[in-house]
Structure formats: structure tokens, C-alpha cells
Design a protein around this motif. Structure first.
Motif, PDB file in Angstrom:
ATOM      1  N   GLU A 195      47.573  46.056  51.309  1.00  0.00           N
ATOM      2  CA  GLU A 195      48.209  47.006  50.486  1.00  0.00           C
ATOM      3  C   GLU A 195      49.672  46.418  49.926  1.00  0.00           C
ATOM      4  O   GLU A 195      50.343  47.062  48.967  1.00  0.00           O
ATOM      5  N   ASP A 196      50.389  45.534  50.790  1.00  0.00           N
ATOM      6  CA  ASP A 196      51.655  44.917  50.206  1.00  0.00           C
ATOM      7  C   ASP A 196      51.431  43.754  49.187  1.00  0.00           C
ATOM      8  O   ASP A 196      52.600  43.152  48.802  1.00  0.00           O
ATOM      9  N   ASN A 197      50.297  43.337  49.112  1.00  0.00           N
ATOM     10  CA  ASN A 197      50.146  42.302  48.219  1.00  0.00           C
ATOM     11  C   ASN A 197      50.253  42.633  46.687  1.00  0.00           C
ATOM     12  O   ASN A 197      49.012  42.572  46.066  1.00  0.00           O
ATOM     13  N   THR A 198      51.182  43.255  46.208  1.00  0.00           N
ATOM     14  CA  THR A 198      51.147  43.700  44.692  1.00  0.00           C
ATOM     15  C   THR A 198      51.233  42.678  43.704  1.00  0.00           C
ATOM     16  O   THR A 198      50.614  42.881  42.834  1.00  0.00           O
ATOM     17  N   ARG A 199      51.462  41.461  44.123  1.00  0.00           N
ATOM     18  CA  ARG A 199      51.097  40.254  43.226  1.00  0.00           C
ATOM     19  C   ARG A 199      49.885  40.270  42.834  1.00  0.00           C
ATOM     20  O   ARG A 199      49.251  39.968  41.671  1.00  0.00           O
ATOM     21  N   ALA A 200      49.134  40.133  43.975  1.00  0.00           N
ATOM     22  CA  ALA A 200      47.307  39.941  43.842  1.00  0.00           C
ATOM     23  C   ALA A 200      46.982  41.234  43.038  1.00  0.00           C
ATOM     24  O   ALA A 200      46.070  41.000  42.289  1.00  0.00           O
ATOM     25  N   GLN A 201      47.431  42.584  43.480  1.00  0.00           N
ATOM     26  CA  GLN A 201      46.969  43.532  42.774  1.00  0.00           C
ATOM     27  C   GLN A 201      47.098  43.787  41.403  1.00  0.00           C
ATOM     28  O   GLN A 201      46.182  44.003  40.886  1.00  0.00           O
ATOM     29  N   ARG A 202      48.287  43.185  40.887  1.00  0.00           N
ATOM     30  CA  ARG A 202      48.500  43.144  39.472  1.00  0.00           C
ATOM     31  C   ARG A 202      47.709  42.118  38.689  1.00  0.00           C
ATOM     32  O   ARG A 202      47.158  42.460  37.809  1.00  0.00           O
ATOM     33  N   PHE A 203      47.508  41.107  39.455  1.00  0.00           N
ATOM     34  CA  PHE A 203      46.507  40.057  38.867  1.00  0.00           C
ATOM     35  C   PHE A 203      44.954  40.797  38.555  1.00  0.00           C
ATOM     36  O   PHE A 203      44.376  40.498  37.735  1.00  0.00           O
ATOM     37  N   TYR A 204      44.472  41.360  39.658  1.00  0.00           N
ATOM     38  CA  TYR A 204      43.125  41.786  39.656  1.00  0.00           C
ATOM     39  C   TYR A 204      43.112  42.828  38.539  1.00  0.00           C
ATOM     40  O   TYR A 204      42.058  42.801  38.078  1.00  0.00           O
ATOM     41  N   GLY A 205      44.211  43.641  38.557  1.00  0.00           N
ATOM     42  CA  GLY A 205      44.068  44.627  37.361  1.00  0.00           C
ATOM     43  C   GLY A 205      44.209  43.781  36.201  1.00  0.00           C
ATOM     44  O   GLY A 205      43.142  44.239  34.993  1.00  0.00           O
ATOM     45  N   LYS A 206      44.908  42.725  36.073  1.00  0.00           N
ATOM     46  CA  LYS A 206      44.964  42.121  34.769  1.00  0.00           C
ATOM     47  C   LYS A 206      43.558  41.377  34.327  1.00  0.00           C
ATOM     48  O   LYS A 206      43.329  41.392  33.117  1.00  0.00           O
ATOM     49  N   VAL A 207      42.771  41.178  35.269  1.00  0.00           N
ATOM     50  CA  VAL A 207      41.424  40.693  34.799  1.00  0.00           C
ATOM     51  C   VAL A 207      40.329  41.570  34.973  1.00  0.00           C
ATOM     52  O   VAL A 207      38.985  41.184  35.040  1.00  0.00           O
ATOM     53  N   GLY A 208      40.585  42.848  34.887  1.00  0.00           N
ATOM     54  CA  GLY A 208      39.704  44.119  34.848  1.00  0.00           C
ATOM     55  C   GLY A 208      39.273  44.733  36.158  1.00  0.00           C
ATOM     56  O   GLY A 208      38.493  45.911  36.038  1.00  0.00           O
ATOM     57  N   PHE A 209      39.630  44.445  37.071  1.00  0.00           N
ATOM     58  CA  PHE A 209      39.328  45.102  38.219  1.00  0.00           C
ATOM     59  C   PHE A 209      40.207  46.427  38.469  1.00  0.00           C
ATOM     60  O   PHE A 209      41.281  46.483  38.168  1.00  0.00           O
ATOM     61  N   LYS A 210      39.622  47.404  39.134  1.00  0.00           N
ATOM     62  CA  LYS A 210      40.230  48.627  39.298  1.00  0.00           C
ATOM     63  C   LYS A 210      40.138  49.239  40.840  1.00  0.00           C
ATOM     64  O   LYS A 210      39.210  49.255  41.401  1.00  0.00           O
ATOM     65  N   PRO A 211      40.933  49.805  41.310  1.00  0.00           N
ATOM     66  CA  PRO A 211      41.065  50.505  42.493  1.00  0.00           C
ATOM     67  C   PRO A 211      39.751  51.313  42.788  1.00  0.00           C
ATOM     68  O   PRO A 211      39.609  52.412  41.782  1.00  0.00           O
ATOM     69  N   SER A 212      38.967  51.166  43.709  1.00  0.00           N
ATOM     70  CA  SER A 212      38.131  52.275  43.953  1.00  0.00           C
ATOM     71  C   SER A 212      38.338  53.431  44.883  1.00  0.00           C
ATOM     72  O   SER A 212      37.652  54.323  44.675  1.00  0.00           O
ATOM     73  N   GLY A 213      39.332  53.323  45.312  1.00  0.00           N
ATOM     74  CA  GLY A 213      39.840  54.467  46.198  1.00  0.00           C
ATOM     75  C   GLY A 213      39.763  54.312  47.481  1.00  0.00           C
ATOM     76  O   GLY A 213      40.000  54.975  48.511  1.00  0.00           O
ATOM     77  N   ARG A 214      38.732  53.124  47.908  1.00  0.00           N
ATOM     78  CA  ARG A 214      38.527  53.065  49.379  1.00  0.00           C
ATOM     79  C   ARG A 214      39.751  52.053  50.066  1.00  0.00           C
ATOM     80  O   ARG A 214      40.217  51.272  49.456  1.00  0.00           O
ATOM     81  N   VAL A 215      39.865  52.609  50.924  1.00  0.00           N
ATOM     82  CA  VAL A 215      41.009  52.122  52.053  1.00  0.00           C
ATOM     83  C   VAL A 215      40.437  51.404  53.163  1.00  0.00           C
ATOM     84  O   VAL A 215      39.630  52.194  53.941  1.00  0.00           O
ATOM     85  N   VAL A 216      40.667  50.324  53.417  1.00  0.00           N
ATOM     86  CA  VAL A 216      40.019  49.550  54.837  1.00  0.00           C
ATOM     87  C   VAL A 216      41.336  49.403  55.715  1.00  0.00           C
ATOM     88  O   VAL A 216      42.054  48.466  55.494  1.00  0.00           O
ATOM     89  N   PRO A 217      41.212  49.953  56.936  1.00  0.00           N
ATOM     90  CA  PRO A 217      42.293  49.864  57.920  1.00  0.00           C
ATOM     91  C   PRO A 217      42.263  48.371  58.309  1.00  0.00           C
ATOM     92  O   PRO A 217      40.699  47.919  58.710  1.00  0.00           O
ATOM     93  N   LEU A 218      43.022  47.866  58.739  1.00  0.00           N
ATOM     94  CA  LEU A 218      43.141  46.376  59.593  1.00  0.00           C
ATOM     95  C   LEU A 218      43.140  46.493  61.033  1.00  0.00           C
ATOM     96  O   LEU A 218      44.116  47.118  61.554  1.00  0.00           O
ATOM     97  N   GLU A 219      42.195  46.229  61.538  1.00  0.00           N
ATOM     98  CA  GLU A 219      42.186  46.155  63.250  1.00  0.00           C
ATOM     99  C   GLU A 219      43.047  45.244  63.656  1.00  0.00           C
ATOM    100  O   GLU A 219      43.783  45.472  64.566  1.00  0.00           O
TER     101      GLU A 219
END
Length: 180
Positions: free
Chosen positions: A142-166
Motif C-alpha cells: 500500500e505504501d509503494n506508490t512508485r511501483a503502483q504508478r509504474f504498474y498503472g503505466k504498463v496497463g495494470f489496474k487495481p482489482s479491489g482485493r486487499v491482502v493483509p500482511l501477516e
């Protein structure tokens, strides 16, 4: 860019191990990887040998793709895992269709910002589509906004699924998907 993009060979496990250990020492490794440097360093060579064999160029269930710089050194990598319907993923969610899962994305800092990650993703997606997956996904902190921007740039979209970290209560990761 002058980098060679290719799948690894199973006998290249020492190089795969070395690049993974480098990645785990990156300042944002805590946000990007589910294991620590210390955990990876403690693994026996047999672990790295099996890991490389499962993702080598002739494997069908996974593929580790690397970028070699002009001097032959490995400067970037990612791995695509094939997840089959009827199984569960690493977080315990059911896998509903044949899909690719991109993990272990890393590029050395001096090779960032030149389009190398895009080329690695292009190769990974080509392999995944050829493997017959219906979609490709990845999980990003959730805090890796740089990676999130890149993934959006190459066509990936958020699915809405949230994965809690153990390992980090109160923190979570988001699933991003790319449909074929």
C-alpha cells in the motif's frame, strides 16, 4: 539501453541468488518483498538450485526473466508464476482461473528510469500469454506508490482485493490485474 532480456538457465542459480540478495538490501525491500535479506541468506544452496530450476527457460509453471547489462552482469529481474484454478495463492485466496502472477521485480538503481522495467514486463507478459493464462496479476504494498504508478503505466489496474500482511499487522498490499 543495451541489455539482453532472457529467461534464466537452471545452472545460473548462483547469479539468481546474488541478484535476489542485492534486491533484498534495497532501501524499499521491506515494501517490495515478503522475505528479508537474513532469511534469504540463511537458505541452503539446494533451495536456490530448485528455485532456479522451477523458473528456468524450459519450465512451464514459472519463468524468471533477467536483464543482462553490457558487461554480462545481471541488472534486473522478475518472475512470472502460473497459478491454476482450484488452488489457493500464497495469501490463502482461491485461484478462480489460470493466471500469471508477477513477483520479485527488481532493477539495479543505476538501470532505473531507462525503460528496462517496461522491457522486462513486456517479455514476462509475452511468456504468460503464451502459457495460456487469462490474466496476469501482481501484489504491491500500500505504501509503494512508485511501483503502483509504474504498474498503472504498463496497463495494470487495481482489482479491489486487499491482502493483509501477516508479518506486518496493520499493513496491507493491493492486487493489480491485467486482463488479456
Amino acid at each position: 539501453m543495451n541489455c539482453l532480456i532472457r529467461s534464466i538457465r537452471s545452472d545460473e542459480w548462483p547469479e539468481a541468488k546474488a541478484l535476489r540478495l542485492t534486491a533484498l538490501q534495497d532501501p524499499v525491500a521491506r515494501l517490495a518483498f515478503l522475505e528479508t535479506y537474513e532469511e534469504a541468506l540463511a537458505r541452503p544452496d539446494s533451495y536456490w538450485q530448485e528455485r532456479a530450476a522451477r523458473a528456468a527457460h524450459d519450465a512451464t509453471g514459472a519463468q524468471q526473466i533477467i536483464a543482462q547489462g553490457p558487461d554480462g552482469d545481471w541488472v534486473g529481474t522478475l518472475t512470472v508464476l502460473v497459478e491454476e484454478p482450484g488452488t489457493t495463492d500464497w495469501a490463502g485466496f482461491p485461484v478462480e482461473r489460470r493466471q500469471g502472477h508477477i513477483v520479485g521485480v527488481y532493477v539495479l538503481p543505476e538501470y532505473r528510469g531507462i525503460g528496462l522495467t517496461e522491457v522486462l514486463f513486456d517479455d514476462a507478459l509475452e511468456w504468460a500469454w503464451h502459457a495460456g493464462v487469462e490474466r496476469v496479476r501482481l501484489i504491491v504494498h500500500e505504501d509503494n506508490t512508485r511501483a503502483q504508478r509504474f504498474y498503472g503505466k504498463v496497463g495494470f489496474k487495481p482489482s479491489g482485493r486487499v491482502v493483509p500482511l501477516e508479518k506486518a499487522p496493520g499493513e496491507s498490499e493491493f492486487e493489480f490485474v491485467l486482463e488479456r
